[in-house]
Design a protein around this motif. Sequence first.
Motif, short mmCIF file in Angstrom:
data_model
loop_
_atom_site.label_atom_id
_atom_site.label_comp_id
_atom_site.label_asym_id
_atom_site.label_seq_id
_atom_site.Cartn_x
_atom_site.Cartn_y
_atom_site.Cartn_z
N LEU A 55 69.07 66.44 12.49
CA LEU A 55 68.50 65.10 12.58
C LEU A 55 69.34 64.07 11.85
O LEU A 55 70.17 64.42 11.00
CB LEU A 55 67.09 65.10 11.99
CG LEU A 55 66.06 66.04 12.61
CD1 LEU A 55 64.85 66.14 11.70
CD2 LEU A 55 65.67 65.55 13.99
N THR A 56 69.10 62.81 12.15
CA THR A 56 69.64 61.71 11.37
C THR A 56 68.47 60.93 10.76
O THR A 56 67.31 61.14 11.14
CB THR A 56 70.49 60.76 12.23
OG1 THR A 56 69.69 60.26 13.31
CG2 THR A 56 71.72 61.47 12.78
N VAL A 57 68.78 60.03 9.83
CA VAL A 57 67.76 59.19 9.22
C VAL A 57 68.10 57.73 9.47
O VAL A 57 69.24 57.38 9.79
CB VAL A 57 67.62 59.44 7.70
CG1 VAL A 57 67.20 60.87 7.43
CG2 VAL A 57 68.91 59.09 6.97
N GLY A 58 67.09 56.89 9.29
CA GLY A 58 67.29 55.45 9.46
C GLY A 58 66.34 54.67 8.60
O GLY A 58 65.50 55.24 7.89
N TYR A 59 66.44 53.34 8.67
CA TYR A 59 65.56 52.46 7.91
C TYR A 59 65.10 51.31 8.79
O TYR A 59 65.88 50.72 9.54
CB TYR A 59 66.24 51.89 6.66
CG TYR A 59 65.31 51.02 5.85
CD1 TYR A 59 64.28 51.61 5.13
CD2 TYR A 59 65.42 49.64 5.86
CE1 TYR A 59 63.37 50.83 4.42
CE2 TYR A 59 64.52 48.85 5.16
CZ TYR A 59 63.50 49.44 4.44
OH TYR A 59 62.59 48.67 3.76
N HIS A 60 63.81 51.00 8.69
CA HIS A 60 63.17 49.90 9.40
C HIS A 60 62.76 48.83 8.39
O HIS A 60 62.06 49.11 7.43
CB HIS A 60 61.94 50.43 10.15
CG HIS A 60 61.00 49.36 10.62
ND1 HIS A 60 60.03 48.81 9.81
CD2 HIS A 60 60.87 48.74 11.82
CE1 HIS A 60 59.35 47.91 10.49
NE2 HIS A 60 59.85 47.85 11.71
N ASN A 61 63.19 47.62 8.64
CA ASN A 61 62.93 46.51 7.72
C ASN A 61 61.60 45.82 7.98
O ASN A 61 61.03 45.90 9.07
CB ASN A 61 64.03 45.46 7.85
CG ASN A 61 64.02 44.82 9.23
OD1 ASN A 61 64.43 45.45 10.20
ND2 ASN A 61 63.53 43.59 9.33
N HIS A 62 61.15 45.12 6.95
CA HIS A 62 60.15 44.07 7.12
C HIS A 62 60.84 42.76 6.70
O HIS A 62 61.89 42.46 7.24
CB HIS A 62 58.89 44.39 6.32
CG HIS A 62 58.07 45.47 6.95
ND1 HIS A 62 58.45 46.79 6.94
CD2 HIS A 62 56.90 45.42 7.64
CE1 HIS A 62 57.55 47.52 7.59
NE2 HIS A 62 56.60 46.70 8.03
N ALA A 63 60.27 42.00 5.79
CA ALA A 63 60.93 40.76 5.38
C ALA A 63 61.32 40.74 3.92
O ALA A 63 62.05 39.84 3.48
CB ALA A 63 60.04 39.55 5.70
N GLN A 64 60.86 41.73 3.13
CA GLN A 64 61.16 41.73 1.70
C GLN A 64 62.65 41.98 1.42
O GLN A 64 63.16 41.62 0.36
CB GLN A 64 60.32 42.78 0.97
CG GLN A 64 60.58 44.23 1.37
CD GLN A 64 59.67 44.69 2.46
OE1 GLN A 64 59.33 43.92 3.34
NE2 GLN A 64 59.27 45.95 2.42
N GLU A 65 63.35 42.57 2.37
CA GLU A 65 64.77 42.88 2.20
C GLU A 65 65.65 41.63 2.19
O GLU A 65 66.83 41.70 1.85
CB GLU A 65 65.24 43.82 3.31
CG GLU A 65 64.51 45.16 3.35
CD GLU A 65 63.24 45.13 4.18
OE1 GLU A 65 62.67 46.20 4.40
OE2 GLU A 65 62.81 44.01 4.59
N PHE A 66 65.06 40.48 2.55
CA PHE A 66 65.84 39.25 2.67
C PHE A 66 65.45 38.21 1.63
O PHE A 66 65.86 37.05 1.71
CB PHE A 66 65.64 38.67 4.08
CG PHE A 66 65.97 39.65 5.17
CD1 PHE A 66 67.28 39.99 5.45
CD2 PHE A 66 64.94 40.25 5.90
CE1 PHE A 66 67.57 40.91 6.45
CE2 PHE A 66 65.24 41.17 6.90
CZ PHE A 66 66.55 41.50 7.18
N VAL A 67 64.66 38.62 0.62
CA VAL A 67 64.22 37.68 -0.41
C VAL A 67 65.32 37.41 -1.42
O VAL A 67 65.63 36.25 -1.73
CB VAL A 67 62.95 38.21 -1.11
CG1 VAL A 67 62.62 37.36 -2.34
CG2 VAL A 67 61.77 38.25 -0.14
N ALA A 68 65.91 38.47 -1.96
CA ALA A 68 66.86 38.34 -3.06
C ALA A 68 68.31 38.39 -2.57
O ALA A 68 68.62 39.03 -1.56
CB ALA A 68 66.63 39.45 -4.08
#
Length: 274
Positions: A133-146
């Motif tokens: 398998l591989t892994v991944g990440y799904h964003n919301h909006a907190q990743e763009f605050v800082a």
Amino acid sequence: MALPLASVQLYSLAKEFSADMSGSLDKLAAIGLRHVEAFDFVSRPAEIRAALDASGLSSPTGHAPLLSDELWTPDGAIPTPAPEVVFEAAATIGMKTVIDPFVAPERWLTADGVADIAERLNRAGEKAAEFGLTVGYHNHAQEFVADVDGQSAYARFVELTDERVELELDLFWALTGGQDVPELVRSLGARLAAVHVKDGVVPTSNPWAPGAGDFGSDTLDQRHAGTGEVPLADALRANDAIRYAVIEYDNAPGDVFADVAASYAFLREGGFVA
């Protein structure tokens, strides 16, 4: 280049799926969908696999917590199992990629916090490879605050993660985070395996910024794809590496199956999916 495959995140119909798994999947298949993105699957992989097979569906991607002690959702927290348990369940279902769907906002506010998230996901990727398998990440909006060293925390995270770590960009939440969505889609290149096709009226402020207060998905004004503020068409045309266009509603505006069908029609009639 091949067009993305249409899918739907089962979180959109969590209540319906819990009440009638097979019936819900049959309704998705009747709409014309052939793929789903599983959610909260670790405790019942054999049951989900059997229901998928019976409905003629597959789940090439799925959401499960890999980076937190528990997975937060607007509707409650889900305990985090060991990575090996997650990956064994994913393999049983026939997944290719396990995607972490949420990391708490406070962990994205410092360079050390971002580095820790990236390091943990890199390690998870090594373990996932043992299961094919591989892994991944799904964003919301907190990743763009800082900002971290002059770039968004999300951009720094992308730099720090291995090339084999895949990205699933939620287009609605990226816009909520103040991003030029088509440009961000383009910039992620071959790392961008999937997008969440989600539309609506974007919140006037980032609900995960410090001091924003409590947030619930029932406060969102989400609409059928192509009828809201998210530049979905431009985003979907911006990167030909996208393999999955995943329909999702955090807050479906009406009957969820009709809502999914409307967004699927947008994708199909626009020529955005195979």
